[in-house]
Every structure is written in C-alpha cells, then in structure tokens.
Design an enzyme around this catalytic site. Structure first.
Site, mmCIF file in Angstrom:
data_model
loop_
_atom_site.group_PDB
_atom_site.id
_atom_site.type_symbol
_atom_site.label_atom_id
_atom_site.label_comp_id
_atom_site.label_asym_id
_atom_site.label_seq_id
_atom_site.Cartn_x
_atom_site.Cartn_y
_atom_site.Cartn_z
ATOM 1 C CB CYS A 1 -9.431 23.994 18.794
ATOM 2 S SG CYS A 1 -9.869 25.470 17.894
ATOM 3 C CE1 TYR B 1 -2.758 2.684 5.360
ATOM 4 C CE2 TYR B 1 -0.472 3.032 4.693
ATOM 5 C CZ TYR B 1 -1.557 2.195 4.868
ATOM 6 O OH TYR B 1 -1.443 0.864 4.547
ATOM 7 N N GLY C 1 0.843 -1.198 0.000
ATOM 8 C CA GLY C 1 0.000 0.000 0.000
ATOM 9 C C GLY C 1 0.874 1.242 0.000
HETATM 10 C C1 LIG Z 1 -2.576 -2.289 5.704
HETATM 11 C C2 LIG Z 1 -2.442 -3.599 5.070
HETATM 12 C C3 LIG Z 1 -1.609 -3.765 3.969
HETATM 13 C C4 LIG Z 1 -0.764 -2.654 3.388
HETATM 14 O O1 LIG Z 1 0.243 -2.236 4.240
HETATM 15 P P1 LIG Z 1 1.351 -1.216 3.708
HETATM 16 O O2 LIG Z 1 2.249 -1.042 4.865
HETATM 17 O O3 LIG Z 1 0.661 0.032 3.334
HETATM 18 O O4 LIG Z 1 2.037 -1.866 2.559
HETATM 19 C C5 LIG Z 1 -1.544 -5.006 3.388
HETATM 20 N N1 LIG Z 1 -2.265 -6.049 3.863
HETATM 21 C C6 LIG Z 1 -3.083 -5.925 4.919
HETATM 22 C C7 LIG Z 1 -3.867 -7.095 5.385
HETATM 23 C C8 LIG Z 1 -3.202 -4.697 5.563
HETATM 24 O O5 LIG Z 1 -4.004 -4.579 6.618
#
Ligand SMILES: *Cc1c(COP(=O)(O)O)cnc(C)c1O
Length: 421
Positions: A344, A373, A275
């Site tokens: 605030c 994120y 991700g």
């Molecule tokens: C959040 C998540 C990812 C991605 O994580 P990254 O650190 O953004 O690569 C992949 N698999 C699962 C199951 C997740 O919860």
C-alpha cells in the site's frame, strides 16, 4: 554475462527450469546462479592477475551464507560494514586474514570484536574513531592494522543516493586532513597505519572518476611516504557498475589495466571490494502475476512480489529488466504494463509503461539483475514474510534461506505484562 537463458521457450537458471522451480518452492523467491557468481568473481580476479591483490566481496550486496561460502571457496575475502556482517563472513568460512571492516559508525563493541577476531584490516573513517580503536587493541594486547579511508572529493557521476566520494558525503576523511590524521594514528600504541583506502560510489559506468580518485590517493601515498610513513596497502573499494538497461560499464579487464598502469612501481598490496559486479546479475526475483488490472488509462500487472522484497526501483529509481518466464504470442507481440506490487504505497512500482510479452494472471515473471542489494534490503513491511533465497548449481538447486512464516514473524513481537491480563 549470466546464466539465465531461454531454453525451448522457457527461462532457465543454469539447467533449472524456473516454471518447475516456482511450482516446487512458491513465489516470490530470489534465485541465484552459482556459475554466474563464480564467473564474475574469476573474471574480476583474473583482471588483476600478477598484482599482489586481495578481492574482498562487499557483503552488503548479498550476505547469504551460501553466497559468501561460494565465493570464499574461490579465494574471495569479505568487505564488511558492520559487526553482524563480520560474524557472517567468519561463519561462512572466510578466514579472518581476508576480512576488511569499513564503515563510518563502528561501535566500540564492533571494534573490539574486529580486534578479537584478528581481521586483516580496519578501514578508519575519522580521527575520532582512532582513539577508541587503539584502546580496544591495547586492551587485547594487539595492534590493529588500519588504512585511512580518504574522501577524495570526486564526483562518481552516479545516482546521488549511491555516491560516496564527494566532499559533502559522510564517508571517509577529507583529503587535506589525511596527513594530520596519519600522524595521530602513528602516535597511538594500538594502531599500525598500513595505507589508504577509498570508495567513491556504486554503479559506476565510467572509469574516469575512479581513475581521477585513484590518482589523488596514490599521490597522497607518495606524500605520506616522503614524510616517513611506511605504507604498503591501497584499498581501491568497489563500485564498478553492471548492465541493468543496456549500459556499457567498463569491463574488469579495462579496470585491471587502469589499476596496473596507475600502481606501476608503487609496491603496495591492493585490496578491491566489488559487490554489485559479482552478485548483481547473478540473481533474479521470481514472481507470479496476481492480476492483470485494467486501469482508467493504463494496464497494471499486479505481481506477488513488492517493494518490500526489492526496494531498488522505489529507492533509487532503478531499472530492472522484467522477463516473462514463458513468453507467449510469438516474436514481437507485446503489451504495455505498469508492473506493480501489492504493497500500500504508490511507490510500489517495479516498472512504468513497460513493454512485455502478453501476460495473464498466474504467469511467471523474472525481475532481472536482483542479486545485489535485493534480498539484503528486504523488509517485512505490510507484514509480508521475507521471501526465500534459492541457489542453483547446474541442474541442482538448494533453498539457502527458507520462506519465513507469518507466525514466526509475529512471534518476535512481545506483549508487555500490563496488556496480558
Ligand atoms: C558498498 C561498498 C562496496 C561495494 O560497492 P559495489 O558498488 O557494490 O561494488 C565496497 N566498499 C565499500 C566501503 C562499500 O561501502
């Protein structure tokens, strides 16, 4: 590598001048780079070339439809963690046979929707989930392809709030219970157990914890096979870190080489769920300085962006580089600022005692590495409207989510009958 660079003294997103973009679209705004998204996906995908694999972008990092569609066209699948994300993936054109559904708390409705959509795989995180999933599948005369998510009890050596693979974390099934749960799965009519999955945390800057966890799960696959389970999938999760502050996370090639070495001869289809690695450095939060405020002991840079727009510094103590879009004062001249937002809360701070090129009210700054994120975690706290998201592609750009209006934000509230007269 990303495509946010200075040209003639001004920060650009690919070929788009951020000063002009901010004038046209206002601030704050998230700005993403197509070339960077593309590059990151392709570098990762190529690191696994020759292996039977599927790269499923973890939608929770950035789930804008245009971002998903950009990656989908390159062949990416989607890792979704809610029914909502599944709908997003499908709506953006990700084929069902490239979608995997993870998460500790899938509702009955979510499971049913996943079965109905015939997605590639459901990552099961508890024995309790199995029975419901089987019923949902039988109800639709289907058999759900599942993998069991193992909690390998490995310390990912990352921030505790993004650590998911320790025994104390809520995620996955304890490694010493997997054999038992695999047997339960095999007795259920709506379930076909295909393999194992893991995901030990995010922003990992070292391959060692991953290698340790992969090793444990691969050993477990061999054990289960010896007990008669026919397993042909291994889902390695995501978690590779990115440089926020000069870190040197493992390169995709090193990751790929490690995976290749560990899975040699294993004969499984690999699923990866990056991700942050794909989206993190493909986006910035563009913001204008409202005030340069002299405090009693420090100088505050008050931005028009705030913690509700980008919560990572407040939530994870995370560092984001901050760049003046049009730096002044020549090489080496700098001022020290606490960079804050207008919300605030004392935690509404992007950076403390940060050395930046001298800035005035009205100047633009870019908060870097905000593509993952960022927008997805935004809220409307303090009745601040969600900021727009803009996707750059060469010299073109498009608003991929318009700025919300305060009117539409308020209009979602409803006055009950007894308050109307
Ligand atoms: C959040 C998540 C990812 C991605 O994580 P990254 O650190 O953004 O690569 C992949 N698999 C699962 C199951 C997740 O919860």
């Amino acid at each position: 590598m990303n495509h946010f660079e200075y040209r003639h003294g001004r920060l650009h997103a690919e070929d788009v001048d951020l000063e002009s973009l901010a004038r046209a679209e206002g601030t704050p705004a998230y700005v993403y780079s197509t070339a960077t998204l593309t590059r990151h996906f392709q570098v990762f995908d190529r690191a696994l070339e020759g292996l039977d694999h599927l790269v499923c972008f973890a939608l929770k990092a950035n789930s804008n439809q245009a971002v998903i569609a950009t990656l989908g066209r390159l062949g990416a699948g989607a890792d979704v963690v809610s029914g909502g994300e599944m709908v997003r993936a499908l709506a953006a054109g990700i084929p069902p046979d490239r979608i995997v559904f993870s998460g500790v708390g899938k509702s009955q409705m979510e499971m049913d929707a996943a079965i109905a959509a015939r997605i590639f795989q459901i990552n099961v995180e508890s024995a309790e989930e199995l029975e419901l999933l089987s019923q949902a599948a039988v109800g639709r005369k289907a058999v759900a392809d599942i993998v069991l998510r193992v909690n390998p009890d490995v310390d990912a050596k990352t921030h505790e709030k993004i650590s998911t693979g320790k025994g104390e974390n809520k995620f996955g099934i304890a490694i010493d219970r997997i054999a038992e749960v695999a047997n339960i799965a095999c007795d259920l009519p709506g379930i076909r157990l295909r393999g194992l999955a893991l995901h030990i945390g995010s922003q990992l800057t070292d391959l060692a914890p991953l290698e340790q966890a992969f090793g444990k799960v691969i050993a477990l696959i061999k054990e289960l096979r010896a007990q008669g389970h026919e397993l042909d999938r291994l889902d390695l999760g995501g978690g590779l870190g990115i440089p926020y502050r000069g870190e040197t996370p493992p390169l995709p090639d090193a990751y790929g080489a490690m995976v290749r070495r560990l899975t040699q001869g294993l004969e499984v289809k690999l699923i990866c769920e990056p991700g942050r690695l794909i989206a993190g450095n493909a986006g910035i939060l563009l913001s204008r300085v409202l005030y340069v405020k002299q405090g009693s002991s420090r100088q505050f840079l008050v931005l028009d962006a705030a913690m509700n727009d980008l919560i990572r510094p407040a939530m994870y103590d995370s560092w984001h580089d901050i760049c003046a879009v049009s730096p002044r004062g020549g090489e080496g001249s700098h001022e020290v600022y606490d960079v804050v937002g207008p919300v605030c809360e004392s935690s509404d701070i992007f950076a403390k005692a940060r050395s930046l090129s001298p800035l005035d009210a009205g100047d633009l700054v870019a908060i870097m590495s905000a593509g993952a994120y960022g927008a997805v975690m935004a809220s409307t706290y303090n009745t601040r409207a969600l900021v727009p998201e803009i996707l750059v592609n060469g010299a073109d750009y498009a608003v991929i989510r318009p700025r919300e209006s305060i009117e539409s934000l308020i209009a979602r509230d409803q006055i009950p009958p007894w308050l109307k007269s």
